[in-house]
Design an enzyme around this catalytic site. Structure first.
Site, short mmCIF file in Angstrom:
data_model
loop_
_atom_site.label_atom_id
_atom_site.label_comp_id
_atom_site.label_asym_id
_atom_site.label_seq_id
_atom_site.Cartn_x
_atom_site.Cartn_y
_atom_site.Cartn_z
N HIS A 194 0.79 -1.24 0.00
CA HIS A 194 0.00 0.00 0.00
C HIS A 194 0.81 1.28 0.00
CE1 HIS A 194 -3.97 -1.92 0.81
NE2 HIS A 194 -3.21 -2.82 1.40
N LYS A 235 -8.36 13.87 4.47
CA LYS A 235 -7.51 12.68 4.41
C LYS A 235 -6.49 12.82 5.52
CE LYS A 235 -6.44 13.98 0.09
NZ LYS A 235 -6.55 12.79 -0.72
N LYS A 290 0.77 14.37 0.87
CA LYS A 290 -0.59 14.65 0.40
C LYS A 290 -0.80 16.14 0.12
CE LYS A 290 -2.54 10.71 2.98
NZ LYS A 290 -3.17 9.81 1.97
N THR A 306 -8.54 6.52 -1.98
CA THR A 306 -9.89 5.98 -2.12
C THR A 306 -10.92 7.08 -1.86
OG1 THR A 306 -9.60 5.11 0.11
CG2 THR A 306 -9.46 3.53 -1.68
C1 26V Z 1 2.48 4.91 6.27
C2 26V Z 1 3.50 5.69 5.89
C3 26V Z 1 4.73 5.66 6.62
C4 26V Z 1 5.86 6.42 6.04
C5 26V Z 1 5.58 7.52 5.12
C6 26V Z 1 4.39 7.42 4.30
C7 26V Z 1 3.33 6.56 4.81
C8 26V Z 1 2.15 6.62 4.19
C9 26V Z 1 1.12 5.84 4.59
C10 26V Z 1 1.28 4.96 5.62
C11 26V Z 1 0.13 4.17 6.08
C12 26V Z 1 0.09 2.72 5.68
C13 26V Z 1 -0.29 2.48 4.30
C14 26V Z 1 -1.61 3.05 3.85
O1 26V Z 1 -2.54 3.32 4.57
N1 26V Z 1 -1.66 3.22 2.56
C15 26V Z 1 -2.83 3.71 1.86
O2 26V Z 1 -3.56 2.59 1.41
C16 26V Z 1 -4.72 2.96 0.71
C17 26V Z 1 -5.47 1.70 0.38
O3 26V Z 1 -4.76 0.95 -0.54
C18 26V Z 1 -4.36 3.76 -0.53
O4 26V Z 1 -5.53 4.17 -1.16
C19 26V Z 1 -3.53 4.98 -0.14
O5 26V Z 1 -3.07 5.63 -1.30
C20 26V Z 1 -2.34 4.55 0.70
O6 26V Z 1 -1.63 5.66 1.19
#
Ligand code: 26V
Length: 817
Positions: free
Chosen positions: A359, A547, A553, A655
């Site tokens: 993800h 968000k 973002k 999403t």
């Molecule tokens: C964690 C981290 C940690 C380091 C820096 C960036 C970052 C960004 C997000 C996360 C959270 C965990 C992953 C997550 O939630 N990803 C999201 O998953 C969604 C479902 O697939 C997707 O639509 C989003 O674009 C994605 O950011």
């Protein structure tokens, strides 16, 4: 079949609710509190669901249908009551029944707490998937953790975020069923002994700590389903409730240490999505979830089918991001140490069962664990991972014989770290990204070397959202309008959205469509007034960015744009002919200082703009507190503009973008994540795209050509806007200026210019916003037509389509009939 006319259904509900009040709460309709009314009504629909659920689970077992285990550390479910009513097709009857009893049904729905067992997109996706799995009658169980405290509740005090604990279980959770008979034991720490016996090598684990895992099951009612899915949440409990022996001997501390070790495991959801922190407690949580799930899966299969060799015919496991990765070595452990399988035999089974969804590609997010910490907590799992790593590296050497650097990069263990994504890629049957672009980036970038060896492993499946919650529940009027204009059942068939395409040219339809948007704006205005005491102008253009708060973002880009508009209106009172309301909703990870600083900035800008007589009737900035599933349900249907501003290449999918589109907001966004597919669906006429593309960003990085300092010097607009951050004109909560933010935009960090390219994209954003505004103000009919086209093309983004694709390409589950 009994034919029930509506009236008698309503009567039946009233009588059931009265009985429940009487039997379960010892009260009457007249005396009941709102909470009791909520629980009595919820209890009624729960009875119906329980009946269906129990029956279909038994039949699924008897038929021996293959089942999906969707493993996730997060499930952001949102409220269940209204959703269960909609999916059972009785929402209206319940509403009418309550109204007949003289009770405002919306107030009752508002009684339910919003289980926030997730941070953001990843957890919400898991919830939408369960809804679709259930709707499509695919046998599935979601496996997660029953956190006693979900994601913190956000308060804004003096412009800054303050976190308050989310005690969501306080008044009880009516939808769950405790299953103490399925309790599993999970072992931590201790030592491993290898004993050679007549039957070969036996592994002995001793001196360990045992924690009990108690499952709580929640039925997930899909739309008109015959087979509700299950959400199984594990709760940690101490084995010795209290160690009386130690207590009697005067060792008081030891007596309670055990229960502390255990029960803290499912206490709270980690609220960090800014970077991976290798915290011991988090590792305990993940092993707790995966061990309990794998043990029960094996026990269940053995009980039903006897032979574990057939497990892949009956079970598929999806690993939602790397958090549940330990399920892989845990299943290896169970098969080898407890069931006597050899390594190859166990590996063969494991490699057929597991699949992994990635993800995010951000390096700081990739999950790694300190080897020494890991070894102490999970000694046997550590040994298994070491062997996996060794064998994997040997295999890689046959592909890349002279390239130790490549092997070091791909290895499961390196630099004293255990890398979960590499483990998944090494073992899993399929690895998928969550949008086409993200899937491509996995292939060409993050997992490039593995892709070259195993191209068939990698695929992209674009995310989706359930149109039951995000249209029928959040925007009932729009849902009805569409349903009235198509043949068939919209909630069960996402392909019907497309059928309203011709209505984009139907003036009467467009008028109704627009009127619904206006009413949704009024509903939002009422909500904001009630919850936060904020008044907004419901006739203004409503522009929303909601968000998680993250630099990638780019809420900052929006801030700079608002400052720009403010300056323009100050210079020219006619600059905006119609007012705009800018709405933000965002939680920041509690330890992510920059993100919190951006929240403070948004509120400062709000104070400046909203109180200046020159601008206050033209623009308003609103920060909605505590962005959550329930808030999104009111916010999204009221939006005209959907802000999707991530730096190209960094948002895996998004999403929220899909929810806005379905509800008729036009996207103003970059070519990133699923925005690209929204663009493809609606065509360039019906979306507003700005900013650098992934290729442009990559080239600027590669050739180091991005120089924000030069842009600042050469562009007076950018100078004016940036200077506002430090000039002292912003109302300064706590008297701090925004010099850190200013510095980061202009000079970046550690000699690397701003990685998010905010100033680079600002001019193109300003320009595109002007087109959006002009379209909204001066060509309103055309605007509405575009909005209708967006809704009509949103069927592709139903999670039913997504789940069909997963099932076809990965799981191969049968449908329950
Ligand atoms: C964690 C981290 C940690 C380091 C820096 C960036 C970052 C960004 C997000 C996360 C959270 C965990 C992953 C997550 O939630 N990803 C999201 O998953 C969604 C479902 O697939 C997707 O639509 C989003 O674009 C994605 O950011």
């Amino acid at each position: 079949m009994k034919i029930v006319n509506n009236n008698s259904k309503v009567k039946e509900i009233i009588s059931n609710v009265e009985n429940k009040l009487n039997n379960n709460f010892g009260t009457t309709l007249e005396e009941a509190t709102r909470d009791e009314l909520y629980k009595a009504g919820a209890g009624c629909i729960r009875d119906d669901i329980m009946h269906l659920w129990t029956k279909s689970r038994k039949k699924t077992e008897d038929l021996g249908l293959k089942k999906l285990y969707y493993m996730s550390a997060e499930f952001l479910m949102g409220r269940a009551y209204s959703n269960n009513l909609i999916n059972s097709g009785v929402f209206r009857d319940y509403k009418e029944a309550f109204e007949k009893m003289g009770i405002d049904f919306d107030d009752i729905l508002d009684e339910e707490s919003d289980p926030g067992l997730g941070n953001g997109g990843l957890g919400r996706l898991a919830a939408c998937f369960l809804d679709s799995l259930s709707t499509l009658n695919l046998p599935a169980i979601g496996c997660g953790i029953r956190y006693e405290y979900g994601l913190f509740q956000q308060k804004i005090i003096d412009g800054s975020q303050v976190e308050v604990e989310d005690d969501w279980l306080r008044d009880g959770f009516v939808w769950e069923v405790e299953r103490p008979e399925l309790t599993m034991e999970v072992r931590f720490n201790g030592e491993i002994r290898e004993n050679w016996t007549e039957d070969g090598l036996k592994i002995e684990h001793y001196n360990y700590h045992t924690v009990l895992a108690v499952p709580y099951d929640v039925p997930v009612m899909g739309y008109k389903t015959n087979a509700p899915a299950t959400l199984r949440l594990w709760s940690a409990k101490s084995k010795q409730n209290f160690d009386l022996h130690s207590f009697n001997e005067g060792r008081y501390e030891k007596a309670s240490a055990d229960s502390e070790f255990a029960e803290v495991i499912s206490k709270v959801l980690y609220p960090a999505d800014d970077h991976m922190q290798g915290k011991l407690l988090r590792l305990k949580q993940f092993y707790f979830l995966t061990s309990a799930t794998m043990q029960l899966m094996v026990k269940h299969h053995k009980g039903k089918r006897g032979d574990l060799h057939t497990l892949p015919e009956y079970a598929a496991v999806q690993i939602n991001d790397t958090h549940p990765t330990l399920a892989i070595p845990e299943l290896m452990r169970i098969l080898m140490d407890e069931e006597g399988f050899g390594w190859e035999e166990a590996e063969d089974i494991v490699s057929q069962i597991f699949n992994y969804t990635n993800h995010t590609i951000m390096a700081e997010a990739l999950e790694c664990w300190d080897e020494n910490m890991f070894k102490l907590l999970l000694p046997r799992i550590y040994q298994i991972i070491c062997v996996m790593n060794q064998k994997y590296c040997e295999r890689l050497r046959t592909y890349y014989p002279n390239d130790e650097a490549k092997i070091a990069y791909m290895a499961i263990i390196g630099n004293n770290q255990i890398r979960m994504a590499n483990l998944c890629v090494a073992v899993c049957h399929r690895v998928n990204g969550v949008s086409q672009l993200h899937g491509d980036i996995l292939k060409t970038n993050l997992f490039h070397d593995s892709y070259n060896i195993y191209p068939q492993k990698f695929l992209a499946i674009t995310n989706g959202i359930t149109h039951r919650r995000w249209l029928a529940l959040a925007n009932p009027e729009l849902c009805d309008l569409i349903q009235d204009n198509v043949r068939g059942d919209l909630l069960g068939d996402y392909r019907l959205f497309e059928k309203i395409m011709p209505m984009a040219d139907d003036a009467e339809f467009c008028r109704k469509y627009d009127a619904i948007k206006q009413r949704n704006k009024r509903r939002l205005a009422k909500y904001l007034k009630q919850k936060q005491g904020i008044e907004i102008n419901p006739d203004s253009l409503i522009d929303v960015q909601c968000k998680r708060l993250h630099e990638y973002k780019r809420q900052l880009l929006k801030c700079l744009h608002i400052i720009y508009l403010y300056k323009q209106v100050k210079k020219n009172p006619d600059f905006l002919s119609k007012p705009i309301t800018f709405i933000f909703g965002a939680k920041a990870a509690p330890g992510y200082q920059r993100a919190k600083e951006i929240i403070r900035l948004i509120n400062s800008i709000g104070d400046m703009v909203n109180n200046d007589p020159a601008t206050k009737d033209k623009m308003q900035v609103v920060f909605v507190e505590n962005y959550s599933v329930s808030v999104a349900e009111v916010l999204i249907p009221a939006a005209d503009i959907s802000e999707q501003l991530s730096t190209a290449g960094l948002e895996a999918s998004g999403t929220g973008n899909m929810k806005f589109m379905m509800n008729g907001a036009l996207t103003l966004g970059t070519m990133d994540g699923a925005n690209v597919e929204i663009f493809e669906q609606v065509g360039k006429e019906n979306i507003f795209i700005f900013g650098a593309t992934v290729d442009e960003i990559n080239s600027m990085k590669q050739y180091r050509t991005y120089n924000p300092g030069t842009i600042f010097e050469q562009n007076p607009m950018i100078r004016e806007v940036c200077n506002c951050l430090i000039a002292g004109e912003l109302p300064r909560y706590g008297k701090r200026k925004y010099s850190d933010i200013y510095q980061s935009l202009l000079f970046g960090e550690h000699n690397i210019p701003d990685q998010y390219f905010v100033l680079y994209d600002l001019p193109s954003y300003v320009e595109e916003f002007e087109k959006v505004y002009d379209m909204y103000i001066n060509h309103h009919d055309e605007w509405v037509k575009k909005a209708v086209i967006n809704t009509a093309k949103s069927g592709f983004f139903s999670s039913d389509r997504t789940i069909e694709e997963y099932n076809e390409k990965i799981w191969n589950l049968p449908t329950y009939k």
